[in-house]
Enzyme design. Structure first.
Site, PDB file in Angstrom:
ATOM      1  N   LEU A 129      -4.942  -7.515  -7.011  1.00  0.00           N
ATOM      2  CA  LEU A 129      -4.278  -9.407  -7.872  1.00  0.00           C
ATOM      3  C   LEU A 129      -5.402  -9.588  -8.098  1.00  0.00           C
ATOM      4  CD1 LEU A 129      -1.544  -9.643  -6.205  1.00  0.00           C
ATOM      5  CD2 LEU A 129      -1.189  -8.160  -7.747  1.00  0.00           C
TER       6      LEU A 129
ATOM      7  N   HIS B 275       0.178  -0.504 -13.265  1.00  0.00           N
ATOM      8  CA  HIS B 275       0.891  -1.601 -14.118  1.00  0.00           C
ATOM      9  C   HIS B 275       2.159  -0.834 -14.103  1.00  0.00           C
ATOM     10  CE1 HIS B 275       1.273  -5.644 -14.920  1.00  0.00           C
ATOM     11  NE2 HIS B 275       2.575  -5.247 -16.514  1.00  0.00           N
TER      12      HIS B 275
ATOM     13  N   ASN C  87       1.783   2.659  -2.528  1.00  0.00           N
ATOM     14  CA  ASN C  87       0.698   4.268  -3.312  1.00  0.00           C
ATOM     15  C   ASN C  87       0.314   4.696  -3.371  1.00  0.00           C
ATOM     16  OD1 ASN C  87       2.627   4.339  -6.443  1.00  0.00           O
ATOM     17  ND2 ASN C  87       2.616   2.370  -6.408  1.00  0.00           N
TER      18      ASN C  87
ATOM     19  N   GLY D  51       1.232  -1.227  -0.376  1.00  0.00           N
ATOM     20  CA  GLY D  51      -0.076  -0.267   0.092  1.00  0.00           C
ATOM     21  C   GLY D  51       0.695   1.376   0.210  1.00  0.00           C
TER      22      GLY D  51
ATOM     23  N   GLU E 106       5.910   5.458 -10.039  1.00  0.00           N
ATOM     24  CA  GLU E 106       4.690   5.542  -9.389  1.00  0.00           C
ATOM     25  C   GLU E 106       4.133   6.881  -8.297  1.00  0.00           C
ATOM     26  OE1 GLU E 106       3.965   0.898  -9.908  1.00  0.00           O
ATOM     27  OE2 GLU E 106       3.907   1.663  -7.948  1.00  0.00           O
TER      28      GLU E 106
HETATM   29  C1  GRF Z   1       2.910  -1.124  -7.582  1.00  0.00           C
HETATM   30  O1  GRF Z   1       4.433  -1.649  -8.094  1.00  0.00           O
HETATM   31  C2  GRF Z   1       2.210  -1.432  -8.779  1.00  0.00           C
HETATM   32  O2  GRF Z   1       2.348  -0.961 -10.119  1.00  0.00           O
HETATM   33  C3  GRF Z   1       1.577  -3.216  -9.429  1.00  0.00           C
HETATM   34  O3  GRF Z   1       1.476  -3.576  -7.268  1.00  0.00           O
HETATM   35  C4  GRF Z   1       2.506  -2.386  -6.814  1.00  0.00           C
HETATM   36  C5  GRF Z   1       2.453  -2.105  -5.595  1.00  0.00           C
HETATM   37  O4  GRF Z   1       2.900  -2.323  -4.202  1.00  0.00           O
HETATM   38  N1  GRF Z   1       0.793  -2.946  -9.564  1.00  0.00           N
HETATM   39  P1  GRF Z   1       2.232  -0.711  -3.110  1.00  0.00           P
HETATM   40  O5  GRF Z   1       1.712  -1.914  -2.592  1.00  0.00           O
HETATM   41  O6  GRF Z   1       1.853   0.355  -3.477  1.00  0.00           O
HETATM   42  O7  GRF Z   1       3.591  -1.074  -2.282  1.00  0.00           O
END
Ligand code: GRF
Length: 193
Positions: A88, A107, A17, A15, A177
């Site tokens: 996922l 992604h 992001n 989490g 990101e």
């Molecule tokens: C990120 O790299 C995103 O692109 C992918 O999963 C990862 C999630 O990372 N879909 P986090 O849980 O946000 O640390």
């Protein structure tokens, strides 16, 4: 005056992001993260959301695919945009239909390459390096009924050096990101009526 739009984040894991997005919109007049939805009961994203004062809900596979639990929450919270940030599972039709072009995903590779079922996390970075690519990046795209298949909204690239490992590449990707995903979310929100 334009109204502040409501965002729901779907996440399955760490989490980072989700946290970055929640913080970005804390003082925004464009959008606000109303809730976090998660399919893993002990995912770290739940602690991050709680620490930032954002409500969260955990749901099971059956609740996601065989009930209206999630669509009911989305409607109750008046969610305008769904953001998948490290989520996922394939999104079921009862959510895709009412939220057509209102669900976006990030992604960690340059789609249409290195997408599809099984292409997540370090699997992607390992494959990208093993194939001798000199660059990778991030893709923000709309979500439809298939994995990593909807229209691409934005891509950003990073270089891969000879010494990069899946872990160091993951760090470069995460940096992209954090920099771009909230801004892209903001620009998508501004287009929603
Ligand atoms: C990120 O790299 C995103 O692109 C992918 O999963 C990862 C999630 O990372 N879909 P986090 O849980 O946000 O640390």
């Amino acid at each position: 005056m334009l109204e502040n739009k409501n965002i729901a984040i779907f996440a399955s894991g760490n989490g980072s992001n989700a946290e970055n997005i929640i913080k970005y919109f804390e003082n925004s007049t464009t959008g606000k993260v109303k809730t976090v939805l998660c399919n893993i009961p002990n995912a770290h994203v739940l602690i991050r959301a709680n620490n930032l004062g954002v409500t969260s809900t955990v749901f099971s596979r059956d609740e996601f695919y065989m009930s209206d639990k999630i669509i009911d929450i989305l409607q109750l919270e008046k969610i305008d945009l769904i953001v998948l940030a490290g989520f996922l599972w394939l999104v079921p039709e009862n959510i895709i239909k009412p939220y057509r072009n209102k669900i976006i995903n990030i992604h960690p590779a340059l789609l249409p390459n290195y997408g599809g079922k099984g292409m997540y996390g370090n699997n992607i970075h390992k494959a990208v390096i093993a194939d001798g690519n000199k660059e990778s990046g991030i893709t923000v795209h709309y979500v439809n009924e298939k994995y990593d298949d909807g229209d691409i909204i934005f891509q950003a690239k990073c270089k891969i050096s000879d010494t990069d490992t899946p872990e160091t590449l993951a760090q470069k990707i995460h940096a992209l990101e954090y920099e771009y995903f909230p801004k892209i979310i903001e620009s998508v929100l501004m287009k929603i009526q």
